[in-house]
Design an enzyme around this catalytic site. Structure first.
Site, mmCIF file in Angstrom:
data_model
loop_
_atom_site.group_PDB
_atom_site.id
_atom_site.type_symbol
_atom_site.label_atom_id
_atom_site.label_comp_id
_atom_site.label_asym_id
_atom_site.label_seq_id
_atom_site.Cartn_x
_atom_site.Cartn_y
_atom_site.Cartn_z
ATOM 1 N N LEU A 1 28.860 -7.294 20.673
ATOM 2 C CA LEU A 1 29.350 -7.511 19.211
ATOM 3 C C LEU A 1 28.932 -6.265 18.012
ATOM 4 O O LEU A 1 27.506 -6.409 17.966
ATOM 5 C CB LEU A 1 29.195 -8.882 18.456
ATOM 6 C CG LEU A 1 29.745 -10.271 19.198
ATOM 7 C CD1 LEU A 1 29.297 -11.256 18.715
ATOM 8 C CD2 LEU A 1 31.213 -9.642 19.423
ATOM 9 N N ASP A 2 30.169 -6.253 17.082
ATOM 10 C CA ASP A 2 29.446 -4.732 16.014
ATOM 11 C C ASP A 2 28.467 -5.163 15.001
ATOM 12 O O ASP A 2 28.447 -6.780 14.847
ATOM 13 C CB ASP A 2 30.559 -4.610 15.095
ATOM 14 C CG ASP A 2 31.851 -4.180 16.402
ATOM 15 O OD1 ASP A 2 31.157 -3.228 16.815
ATOM 16 O OD2 ASP A 2 33.041 -3.914 15.456
ATOM 17 N N LEU A 3 27.589 -4.749 14.055
ATOM 18 C CA LEU A 3 26.421 -5.640 13.030
ATOM 19 C C LEU A 3 27.237 -6.073 12.865
ATOM 20 O O LEU A 3 26.208 -7.431 12.348
ATOM 21 C CB LEU A 3 26.212 -4.209 12.489
ATOM 22 C CG LEU A 3 25.466 -4.559 11.378
ATOM 23 C CD1 LEU A 3 24.145 -4.735 12.105
ATOM 24 C CD2 LEU A 3 25.205 -3.304 10.503
ATOM 25 N N ARG B 1 39.594 -3.924 15.255
ATOM 26 C CA ARG B 1 39.249 -3.696 14.060
ATOM 27 C C ARG B 1 40.138 -2.440 13.600
ATOM 28 O O ARG B 1 41.014 -2.319 12.871
ATOM 29 C CB ARG B 1 37.772 -3.434 13.481
ATOM 30 C CG ARG B 1 36.727 -4.627 13.219
ATOM 31 C CD ARG B 1 35.679 -4.015 13.535
ATOM 32 N NE ARG B 1 34.867 -3.158 12.092
ATOM 33 C CZ ARG B 1 34.082 -2.093 12.138
ATOM 34 N NH1 ARG B 1 33.315 -1.988 12.996
ATOM 35 N NH2 ARG B 1 34.174 -1.504 10.825
#
Length: 238
Positions: free
Chosen positions: A65-67, A163
């Site tokens: 998962l992204d930050l 996103r």
């Protein structure tokens, strides 16, 4: 209003485990920590923290998962089963919850394109990219405040896919300064400024090695909860 984004520290409590059976483990990723090791060897990451917690140096996060993204992550605790774990993930159902700036024009819609990785972001290309498909459903919207809350179901799993797709249709995720206008550049603040982009890995469904259907739901984190009073008639995927 907060004038700058804060960063999260290393989780002080043990990493939450939602499921553990056979060679699979499902955990909760807090926002603000990388899923995997970065170029900075001193920077903490969830995979290494989980290896230490479980006393298993061979443990591997099957995806990332992204930050700033929170929520469910699948891990494999047996290196001899890594290929099988990858297969299980590829056949799984993954649904995210996000809050967007603006109201999409359709209640339910699909976005697809070809995505190519770049420095710090992705872009849509006519050739040389990877197919990216996401199905979206508006759970509720507040036109007066200019925000919506959506469920996003991944049909492919590309970097920054949700996103980018929401930015493509003109409703970027709230707090996403990579693919949406900076909140601080808005002339009028209709809702509080988030400390991160509001994207949460909410539901993970898969068939385990014993052919059992596993369905796991992750409760929305507290920073999401503070926006829910802006919406009415909310019903989340079950």
């Amino acid at each position: 209003m907060m004038s700058s984004k804060t960063r999260w520290e290393i989780p002080k409590s043990p990493i939450q485990k939602h499921y553990e059976k056979g060679f699979l483990l499902v955990v909760e990723k807090p926002p603000g920590i990388p899923s995997h090791a970065t170029f900075d060897p001193n920077r903490p990451n969830l995979e290494d923290l989980l290896r230490k917690q479980e006393k298993n140096p061979s443990l591997r996060l099957v995806h990332r998962l992204d930050l700033d993204t929170s929520g469910l992550l699948l891990a494999c605790i047996d290196p001899t089963q890594n290929k099988e774990a990858d297969k299980i993930l590829s056949e799984s159902e993954k649904t995210y919850i996000c809050i967007t700036r603006g109201v999409p024009s359709q209640k339910e819609f699909r976005v697809e394109c070809f995505l190519k990785d770049g420095k710090g972001r992705v872009s849509s290309v006519r050739s040389g990219g990877k197919k990216a498909i996401t199905d979206f459903k508006i759970l509720s919207s507040n036109p007066e405040k200019g925000i919506s809350i959506l469920a996003a179901k991944l049909l492919t799993g590309r970097r920054h896919q949700i996103r980018f797709h929401l930015s493509m249709v003109g409703t970027p995720i709230l707090g996403d300064e990579t693919y949406g206008e900076s909140f601080r550049e808005k002339k009028k603040h209709l809702v509080p400024e988030p400390n991160r982009f509001l994207l949460h890995s909410y539901l993970l469904q898969f068939k385990n090695e014993f052919q059992e259907e596993i369905r796991i739901v992750s409760k929305l984190p507290s920073d999401f909860e503070s926006y829910l009073h802006f919406f009415s008639g909310l019903r989340f995927p079950e």
